[in-house]
Structures are given as structure tokens and as C-alpha cells.
Scaffold this motif. Structure first.
Motif, PDB file in Angstrom:
ATOM      1  N   LEU A  21      -6.714  21.258   2.287  1.00 52.15           N
ATOM      2  CA  LEU A  21      -5.494  20.263   2.216  1.00 52.15           C
ATOM      3  C   LEU A  21      -5.167  19.618   4.223  1.00 52.15           C
ATOM      4  O   LEU A  21      -4.094  18.610   4.336  1.00 52.15           O
ATOM      5  N   GLY A  22      -5.914  20.112   4.805  1.00 54.22           N
ATOM      6  CA  GLY A  22      -5.972  19.609   6.162  1.00 54.22           C
ATOM      7  C   GLY A  22      -5.151  20.324   7.399  1.00 54.22           C
ATOM      8  O   GLY A  22      -4.749  19.979   8.416  1.00 54.22           O
ATOM      9  N   TYR A  23      -4.753  21.855   6.098  1.00 54.27           N
ATOM     10  CA  TYR A  23      -3.810  22.529   7.381  1.00 54.27           C
ATOM     11  C   TYR A  23      -4.926  23.443   8.392  1.00 54.27           C
ATOM     12  O   TYR A  23      -6.066  23.218   7.899  1.00 54.27           O
ATOM     13  N   GLY A  79       0.497  33.456  -8.617  1.00 53.41           N
ATOM     14  CA  GLY A  79       0.016  32.232  -7.886  1.00 53.41           C
ATOM     15  C   GLY A  79       0.073  32.335  -6.433  1.00 53.41           C
ATOM     16  O   GLY A  79       0.808  33.266  -5.419  1.00 53.41           O
ATOM     17  N   VAL A  80       1.309  31.652  -5.851  1.00 51.11           N
ATOM     18  CA  VAL A  80       1.580  31.155  -4.195  1.00 51.11           C
ATOM     19  C   VAL A  80       3.316  31.275  -4.384  1.00 51.11           C
ATOM     20  O   VAL A  80       4.046  30.538  -5.036  1.00 51.11           O
ATOM     21  N   VAL A  81       3.817  32.396  -4.081  1.00 55.67           N
ATOM     22  CA  VAL A  81       5.144  31.818  -3.924  1.00 55.67           C
ATOM     23  C   VAL A  81       5.913  32.209  -3.041  1.00 55.67           C
ATOM     24  O   VAL A  81       5.581  33.008  -1.892  1.00 55.67           O
ATOM     25  N   PRO A  82       6.907  31.415  -2.592  1.00 51.19           N
ATOM     26  CA  PRO A  82       7.900  31.118  -0.955  1.00 51.19           C
ATOM     27  C   PRO A  82       8.490  32.870  -1.053  1.00 51.19           C
ATOM     28  O   PRO A  82       9.522  32.996  -1.930  1.00 51.19           O
ATOM     29  N   LEU A  83       9.155  33.261   0.425  1.00 47.42           N
ATOM     30  CA  LEU A  83       9.642  34.243  -0.231  1.00 47.42           C
ATOM     31  C   LEU A  83      11.283  33.822   0.958  1.00 47.42           C
ATOM     32  O   LEU A  83      10.778  32.634   1.528  1.00 47.42           O
ATOM     33  N   GLY A  84      11.791  34.633   0.216  1.00 50.69           N
ATOM     34  CA  GLY A  84      13.548  34.201   0.868  1.00 50.69           C
ATOM     35  C   GLY A  84      14.260  33.238  -0.212  1.00 50.69           C
ATOM     36  O   GLY A  84      13.265  33.527  -1.447  1.00 50.69           O
ATOM     37  N   ASP A  85      15.440  32.320   0.358  1.00 52.84           N
ATOM     38  CA  ASP A  85      16.187  32.135  -1.215  1.00 52.84           C
ATOM     39  C   ASP A  85      15.511  30.626  -0.962  1.00 52.84           C
ATOM     40  O   ASP A  85      15.044  30.132   0.344  1.00 52.84           O
ATOM     41  N   GLU A 101      14.664  26.168  -2.664  1.00 56.85           N
ATOM     42  CA  GLU A 101      13.023  25.667  -2.417  1.00 56.85           C
ATOM     43  C   GLU A 101      11.672  26.227  -1.876  1.00 56.85           C
ATOM     44  O   GLU A 101      12.226  26.085  -0.609  1.00 56.85           O
ATOM     45  N   PRO A 102      10.579  26.319  -1.881  1.00 56.37           N
ATOM     46  CA  PRO A 102       9.446  26.117  -1.291  1.00 56.37           C
ATOM     47  C   PRO A 102       9.819  25.291  -0.430  1.00 56.37           C
ATOM     48  O   PRO A 102       9.751  23.852  -0.557  1.00 56.37           O
ATOM     49  N   GLY A 103       8.874  24.845   0.843  1.00 61.44           N
ATOM     50  CA  GLY A 103       8.542  24.383   2.203  1.00 61.44           C
ATOM     51  C   GLY A 103       7.687  23.005   1.777  1.00 61.44           C
ATOM     52  O   GLY A 103       6.510  23.563   0.801  1.00 61.44           O
ATOM     53  N   PRO A 104       7.360  22.358   2.160  1.00 55.51           N
ATOM     54  CA  PRO A 104       6.663  21.018   1.840  1.00 55.51           C
ATOM     55  C   PRO A 104       4.615  21.515   1.785  1.00 55.51           C
ATOM     56  O   PRO A 104       3.929  20.511   1.264  1.00 55.51           O
ATOM     57  N   VAL A 105       4.297  22.229   2.705  1.00 58.22           N
ATOM     58  CA  VAL A 105       3.711  23.053   2.777  1.00 58.22           C
ATOM     59  C   VAL A 105       2.809  24.339   1.813  1.00 58.22           C
ATOM     60  O   VAL A 105       1.893  24.141   0.739  1.00 58.22           O
ATOM     61  N   THR A 106       3.976  24.828   1.512  1.00 59.43           N
ATOM     62  CA  THR A 106       3.287  26.346   0.366  1.00 59.43           C
ATOM     63  C   THR A 106       3.676  25.257  -0.730  1.00 59.43           C
ATOM     64  O   THR A 106       2.814  25.852  -1.534  1.00 59.43           O
ATOM     65  N   ALA A 107       4.611  23.975  -1.064  1.00 61.37           N
ATOM     66  CA  ALA A 107       4.498  23.350  -2.042  1.00 61.37           C
ATOM     67  C   ALA A 107       3.490  22.740  -3.118  1.00 61.37           C
ATOM     68  O   ALA A 107       2.520  23.441  -4.021  1.00 61.37           O
ATOM     69  N   ALA A 108       2.804  22.143  -1.627  1.00 63.16           N
ATOM     70  CA  ALA A 108       0.856  21.454  -1.528  1.00 63.16           C
ATOM     71  C   ALA A 108      -0.156  22.607  -2.026  1.00 63.16           C
ATOM     72  O   ALA A 108      -0.998  22.201  -2.487  1.00 63.16           O
ATOM     73  N   GLN A 144       0.983  23.328  -5.396  1.00 64.82           N
ATOM     74  CA  GLN A 144       0.443  22.647  -7.034  1.00 64.82           C
ATOM     75  C   GLN A 144      -1.090  22.194  -6.807  1.00 64.82           C
ATOM     76  O   GLN A 144      -1.639  22.516  -7.918  1.00 64.82           O
ATOM     77  N   SER A 145      -1.735  22.812  -5.246  1.00 69.26           N
ATOM     78  CA  SER A 145      -3.272  22.597  -5.643  1.00 69.26           C
ATOM     79  C   SER A 145      -4.151  23.374  -6.248  1.00 69.26           C
ATOM     80  O   SER A 145      -4.786  23.202  -7.106  1.00 69.26           O
ATOM     81  N   LEU A 146      -3.305  25.372  -6.534  1.00 66.98           N
ATOM     82  CA  LEU A 146      -4.046  25.965  -7.025  1.00 66.98           C
ATOM     83  C   LEU A 146      -3.696  26.217  -8.546  1.00 66.98           C
ATOM     84  O   LEU A 146      -4.128  26.193  -9.146  1.00 66.98           O
ATOM     85  N   LEU A 147      -1.805  25.771  -8.502  1.00 67.66           N
ATOM     86  CA  LEU A 147      -1.984  25.088 -10.368  1.00 67.66           C
ATOM     87  C   LEU A 147      -2.872  23.929 -10.392  1.00 67.66           C
ATOM     88  O   LEU A 147      -3.366  24.166 -12.017  1.00 67.66           O
ATOM     89  N   ASP A 148      -3.436  23.083  -9.692  1.00 69.55           N
ATOM     90  CA  ASP A 148      -3.608  22.046 -10.761  1.00 69.55           C
ATOM     91  C   ASP A 148      -5.434  22.369 -10.977  1.00 69.55           C
ATOM     92  O   ASP A 148      -5.926  22.019 -11.698  1.00 69.55           O
ATOM     93  N   ILE A 149      -5.505  23.156  -9.669  1.00 70.71           N
ATOM     94  CA  ILE A 149      -7.084  23.769 -10.199  1.00 70.71           C
ATOM     95  C   ILE A 149      -7.311  24.742 -11.637  1.00 70.71           C
ATOM     96  O   ILE A 149      -8.000  24.671 -12.468  1.00 70.71           O
ATOM     97  N   GLN A 150      -6.143  25.639 -11.966  1.00 75.15           N
ATOM     98  CA  GLN A 150      -6.142  26.846 -12.216  1.00 75.15           C
ATOM     99  C   GLN A 150      -5.853  25.850 -14.574  1.00 75.15           C
ATOM    100  O   GLN A 150      -6.581  26.230 -15.243  1.00 75.15           O
ATOM    101  N   SER A 151      -5.211  24.256 -14.327  1.00 75.38           N
ATOM    102  CA  SER A 151      -4.794  23.745 -15.271  1.00 75.38           C
ATOM    103  C   SER A 151      -6.109  22.970 -15.436  1.00 75.38           C
ATOM    104  O   SER A 151      -6.179  22.295 -16.570  1.00 75.38           O
TER     105      SER A 151
END
Length: 281
Positions: free
Chosen positions: A204-206, A237-243, A245-252, A255-262
Motif C-alpha cells: 500500500l506504499g507505507y 484479522g486487523v483490529v484497532p486498539l483503543g476506542d 473507529e480505525p484510522g486511515p492506515v489501519t482501515a486500508a 480492507q486489503s486483507l478482507l478483499d484478498i480473503q473474500s
């Protein structure tokens, strides 16, 4: 958007298990599917006393086209074999590991919901089987592969329990965000899911990094210039820590992982292994 954690799933053991035995004379032999109620564990088995026990957990997914695929089973097989070697246990060849996955998932395909994204959690275990309370290496071993069907039990957006081995921090460095895996000192190597997260972050370019850190050091790092923190696991899968919604990097990354698995995206070569005989409905 809600994010599942391991506490959000109800896991139900399926009806059958796959087993094999090992002896020095015969090697790995007697592969069979057994009703789950026929599995027995003798309290005198050496694996209960000399720590000759290896466990590897992997995920099987229903994809958008109805097919069933395992997530990186060959890499799980490699890790399983390497873990056994470190404990002076016999190597289970990778092809036998994946064949066991094939056979059990084919038998238990009906335990998967028809909806895309439903999953099975497979638990593979090798244990020393000699009936001995001594500390020496065993001569006989057992292999068991069981499956648990997973269904969502609750809706949670995050977790506040960063006590596992896969702890990540995201820093807003320039020109690209940096994703760092802070692994415990006693972690031999990143698990399959942690390594997959790093690979996806790089795709993803990070910028990706790994370093050793205690939980205290992780907590300190998470307060110093960190914009996001998250963890990951085989099933959730990927789960944010704390209270929140996930930040943009976590969410990206998630979503990439979910798209591959699905099956929405192909992903890196070899990541999704279609179960040959578990045909689409």
C-alpha cells in the motif's frame, strides 16, 4: 464500521477431526478422519509433561464466488515444521499438512455458511505421544487437525487488550506513514498474520519496520508521535486498539486483507489456496 475481535466470535467445533501417527519405523502414517468424540488424550502422554507440543492455527474462508480457500496454508505448514524442529520433534512434510487441510475442509464444508466471508478456524497440533513422565524426547507422536465454525456473536469496533504478540504502531512520517511491528522479546519470528500485515502495508506504499519491545515499551511508543495502534489475529484479522473507529492506515490494511480473503482482489501469489474438492455451491 464495526471491527471483529476474537471475543466477537462463537466457535463451534465441527463433527470430525483429521489425525495421523508417527513412529521411527513407519514415519507419518495412519491418516484418517475421526468423529470428534473419538479423540482422546492420555494424561500420561509425554507432550503434557516435556513441552513437546506444537500448535498452528489457520483460517479458511468462503469467497464471493462460493469457493472455499485457506489463507496461506503452505506458510503455516512451513512454520509448523520449523516449530517442530526447534523442539526435536519429527518434521511433518508441508504437503501432508496441506493435504490434511484439504481432507478436513472437504469433509466439513457444510459447516461454513453460504455467505461470503464466513470462515472456519483450523487448529493443528503435534504432540509427544509416549506414555512417559520423563523429560527425554518421545519416539512416538500424534498429529490432530480440528475445525471450528466461526460466527459473529457481537459487534465491537476495537479492543483495548494489547497483550498478544502482534502489536503495531503507525507514525505519520514524511513522505509516507510508517507501520512498525513491535514484537515481544520472546517471539521467535512474526506469525503468518503479522508478516502478512507488513507485506500488505508495504504494498500500500507505507514504510514498514520491525523491532523488539516489551509491553511497557509498546505503551510508551504508542504515546510518542503515534497516530494509530492496532493488533491482528488469525481469525479476526486487523483490529484497532483503543476506542473508536480505525484510522486511515489501519482501515486500508484491514480492507486489503478482507478483499484478498473474500476474492475481491487476487493478492500476492499463493496466499489463497482453493480447497480442490470443496466445490462452490
Amino acid at each position: 464500521m464495526s471491527m471483529p475481535t476474537e471475543h466477537d466470535y462463537e466457535l463451534e467445533v465441527t463433527a470430525r477431526a483429521f489425525t495421523m501417527d508417527y513412529s521411527p519405523a513407519a514415519g507419518w502414517h495412519k491418516p484418517q478422519l475421526l468423529p470428534i468424540e473419538q479423540l482422546t488424550a492420555h494424561p500420561g502422554a509425554a507432550g503434557h509433561h516435556n513441552d513437546q507440543l506444537v500448535i498452528e492455527v489457520l483460517k479458511v474462508c468462503r469467497r464471493m464466488d462460493g469457493t472455499i480457500a485457506a489463507f496461506r496454508p503452505w506458510e503455516h505448514a512451513r512454520r509448523f515444521r520449523a516449530s517442530a524442529r526447534r523442539l526435536a520433534m519429527p518434521a511433518l512434510p508441508d504437503d501432508l499438512f496441506v493435504s490434511a487441510v484439504d481432507e478436513l475442509v472437504e469433509a466439513e464444508a457444510g459447516s461454513l455458511d453460504e455467505a461470503a466471508g464466513s470462515s472456519l478456524c483450523l487448529r493443528s497440533e503435534m504432540f509427544a505421544a509416549d506414555l512417559s513422565l520423563g523429560q527425554g524426547s518421545s519416539q512416538h507422536y500424534g498429529f490432530v487437525l480440528t475445525a471450528q465454525s466461526a460466527s459473529r456473536a457481537a459487534e465491537r469496533s476495537s479492543t483495548d487488550q494489547p497483550d498478544g504478540p502482534n502489536r503495531f504502531v503507525v507514525r505519520a512520517t514524511r513522505p509516507r506513514a510508517e507501520v512498525t511491528l513491535l514484537a515481544p522479546d520472546d517471539c521467535a519470528s512474526p506469525g503468518v498474520m503479522a508478516e502478512s500485515v507488513l507485506t500488505l502495508a508495504s504494498r500500500l506504499g507505507y514504510i514498514v519496520r520491525q523491532q523488539r519491545a516489551t509491553l511497557h515499551e509498546w505503551r510508551t511508543a504508542s504515546r510518542q508521535g503515534t497516530t494509530e495502534t492496532f493488533t491482528c489475529g488469525t481469525l479476526e484479522g486487523v483490529v484497532p486498539l483503543g476506542d473508536g473507529e480505525p484510522g486511515p492506515v489501519t482501515a486500508a490494511i484491514r480492507q486489503s486483507l478482507l478483499d484478498i480473503q473474500s476474492g475481491r482482489e487476487p493478492g500476492p501469489r499463493g496466499w489463497m489456496y482453493q480447497i480442490p474438492s470443496a466445490d462452490a455451491s
